[in-house]
Each structure stands twice: as structure tokens, then as C-alpha cells.
Motif scaffolding. Structure first.
Motif: not given
Length: 398
Positions: A214, A216-217, A220, A223, A227
Motif C-alpha cells: 500500500t 500510498h500509506t 511521503r 514514497r 513505490q
């Protein structure tokens, strides 16, 4: 969450494992001491080759692995290498990667009733590390950090398997591979966070372990790394499914750019060599608790042509399906691992990576191996499709 269709033994097993987690009875191997020492030297920036060699030499098996990697890196030179020369050739960054992968891989490659499942997970982790490092720079991620994230993000799965095995062979039921995988999948993030705490892994790696399903959790700031690992997981899932078109199937990976697909394709010829460096001798798993698969190739037809492995051992193809190959081998192949095979199927010769799905002893001697192409592309994929069509028609298959 457990699958709603999970069997009662599956649910009971998950409950026992969760209880072990809560009572801290989770067997996590220690973080490699040699890797910790090398990391300190790397941060210091003043280490001599002799100092590094003295650390590596404390582990004879690891020193042999370093020599093997350096020989391969030296274009397969037959010139004898000292340990210091091998370290000089690899460099400290590459040496640290080799040490971490090799030492952590010892626990992943150990024998046990679920050894095939553990090896397969480690194969995915090594592929994840290679692919993450290859795509890192384009995404603004430090390559060494990407390598470690790809290598360790699912290490919790290996710890789950080790915990299951620690219950004792007699206490474990024989279950289909899919059932074992579901149990491991349900718990691997929780166990992975135990690894993070025990090894005191840095925050970026902790975020990857916690959030790679996940992205997106996650925080930032981390990320891009999380990703990247998620994208690489999708890449491996598609390459593992030989029915999805090999490298051409990567067009279906969300977030994977056009030029990144080409980078993965360009890396594939090196994958066989990289995986061979970490391969351990094939051993028959005693009292395996994974229900054996069928010894027939579903939907397949008979074929007969020679196959030669990377180490020049010859096998004999016996059956083929659209995305699967069966062959007889005098020696066992490592189940859950990648093998480089050359199919001498006149008029074509196909060299490919194959994912060894099963390797079962035959009553009359030898082994029956079921394997699937991994990452086929270009001329080899075209030749594979011709082979499938040619042999299908010759056997009167529709």
C-alpha cells in the motif's frame, strides 16, 4: 486477512503463528555481523583492502562466495585470485551487497519441510534487489538503498516459514502449496516488522517493509522507494506467470515507464549469472509438508529433444504445454529457483531462464522436472511459440 475459503488447519496454523508473534517467540536470524562491520568501515571511508579482507576471512564460506563473485566479475578469468584482489575488484559497495545477500541467504536456503517455499521466496527477493537497483537512479532513489529494500522487503515471509517449521515436522499437516502461501502472505508484513525491530533497520527500509503493498500509506519522503519496490513486485509477478507473455507482459505493470521495460529486458541476460552465484546444491527436502503436484503436464503433449543446463548437464524433454515444459534429469534441480536452459529443438535453439516449479524423483531413477519460461523475449520467445505450435500440430492437438 485470511481468505474466506481457508481450511480449518490453515486457520488454526495462522492463529498459532500470531500467538508466537505476540509472545516474541519469533526466530529471526541475527543480522550478518560481517555486513555490520563492513558498513562501519564504509561509513568511515578510510578502510584498507587488508582490513576488509581480514573481516571477510573470518567466515570461510563467505570468503569463497566473494572469490566466486569476483571471478565472475572478471569476465570469467581463470587467473587465481587472492581474497584481497577479489575485494579490490568488487569494491566495497558491491562487496557489502554480496555479503548481505549471501549471509542472509543461508537461512533462506536451509533444508526443512517447507524448504521449496522458502527458496522460492528468496529467489523473488534476489530478483527484487536486482530489479530495484536497476531502476533506482531514474526514480531518484540511491541504488544501494534500493537493492537492500528489494532484498529485505519480504524477508518476513522467510521468517514466517521458519516459525512454521520450528513447530516440528510431526506437528505440521501436509497442505497444498497455495494454502501454505496464503498463510505466509497473511503474516509476512507483521513478521517483517519484527525483523525491522530486531535488526534496527533504517527508517526507509522499515517503511518499505510496512507499506510495499500500500505505497500510498507510507511517509511521503520515502514514497519513491516504496513505490519502486511495489512496481518491481508487479514485474516479478508477471514474469513468473509464463502465460502473460514474458517481457512483453510488462506493459501491464502500472507505473512502469516505457524505457524502464527496456532496462529490465537488458538486465535479463545477467540474471542467470547473478542467480547462479547464490545457488546452493540441490537437496531432496526430507518429509516435505507441501503436497506433491501431479507428475503429468496438464494440457500437454509428448516431445523428445535434448536440453542442456548452464553447467553443461544434459536433460531430455518429455512433454510440452503452451507455457510449461517437462523434462527428465539424471540429477535434481533446485525447486523454487531459476535455471538457465538451452533447448535444442531443431530447427530452433532456445536459451531461456526457467522457473523450476517441481523436481520429483522417478521410480526408475532420475527426476521429473516441471519448469516454466521466465522473462522470454525477442527471438527466443518467437522460437518458443514456433516450438509449441509445431509440436502441438505434430501430436494432433487442437
Amino acid at each position: 486477512m485470511a481468505n474466506a475459503s481457508a481450511t480449518q488447519p490453515d486457520l488454526d496454523l495462522s492463529g498459532q503463528l500470531v500467538e508466537r508473534l505476540r509472545t516474541t517467540e519469533v526466530r529471526v536470524p541475527p543480522y550478518p555481523a560481517v555486513a555490520s562491520s563492513l558498513d562501519r568501515l564504509n561509513r568511515d571511508g578510510k578502510a584498507t583492502v587488508a582490513e576488509v579482507a581480514s573481516i571477510v576471512a573470518t567466515d570461510a564460506a563467505l570468503a569463497a562466495t566473494v572469490l566466486r563473485h569476483a571471478t565472475s566479475a572478471a569476465m570469467r578469468s581463470n587467473a587465481p585470485l587472492t581474497l584481497e584482489a577479489a575485494i579490490y575488484r568488487l569494491g566495497l559497495d558491491e562487496l557489502t551487497r554480496v555479503v548481505i545477500a549471501a549471509t542472509i541467504g543461508v537461512s533462506a536456503g536451509a533444508p526443512g519441510p517447507l524448504a521449496a517455499l522458502r527458496r522460492d521466496q528468496w529467489r523473488r527477493s534476489l530478483l527484487g534487489a536486482m530489479f530495484c537497483r536497476e531502476l533506482a537512479a531514474r526514480r531518484g532513489v540511491p541504488p544501494d538503498q534500493a537493492f537492500l529494500a528489494g532484498l529485505l522487503h519480504d524477508f518476513g515471509a522467510i521468517v514466517v516459514v521458519a516459525c512454521i517449521e520450528s513447530m516440528g515436522t510431526a506437528a505440521l499437516p501436509v497442505l497444498p502449496e497455495a494454502t501454505w502461501r496464503r498463510t505466509v502472505e497473511d503474516l509476512h508484513v507483521e513478521f517483517g516488522m519484527v525483523v525491522v525491530a530486531r535488526w534496527q533497520l533504517p527508517e526507509p527500509i522499515a517503511e518499505v517493509v510496512a507499506s510495499h503493498h500500500t505505497p500510498h500509506t507510507c511517509m511521503r519522503v520515502h514514497r519513491p522507494l516504496v513505490q519502486l519496490v511495489a512496481v518491481v513486485d508487479d514485474i516479478i509477478a508477471i514474469l513468473d506467470d509464463s502465460s502473460r507473455g514474458g517481457l512483453a507482459g510488462l506493459v501491464d505493470v502500472p507505473g512502469l515507464e516505457h524505457d524502464e521495460r527496456f532496462r529490465i529486458g537488458a538486465l535479463m541476460p545477467k540474471v542467470a549469472e547473478q542467480m547462479a552465484r547464490f545457488e546452493t546444491p540441490a537437496e531432496r527436502d526430507v518429509a516435505s509438508k507441501i503436497a506433491p503436484g501431479t507428475q503429468t503436464l496438464e494440457g500437454g503433449w509428448p516431445v523428445d529433444f535434448p536440453i542442456v543446463s548452464r553447467n553443461q548437464v544434459e536433460h531430455r524433454a518429455c512433454a510440452l504445454a503452451s507455457s510449461t515444459l517437462a523434462f527428465h534429469s539424471r540429477t535434481p534441480l533446485q525447486q523454487g529457483w531459476l535455471a538457465e536452459l538451452t533447448l535444442r529443438c531443431a530447427p530452433d535453439t532456445i536459451t531461456m531462464l526457467a522457473n523450476v516449479k517441481s523436481c520429483q524423483p522417478m521410480p526408475g531413477g532420475g527426476h521429473l522436472v516441471i519448469a516454466q519460461p521466465f522473462g522470454l523475449a525477442g527471438d527466443d520467445r518467437a522460437a518458443w511459440l514456433r516450438l509449441v505450435e509445431r509440436t502441438r500440430r505434430a501430436n494432433g492437438e487442437p
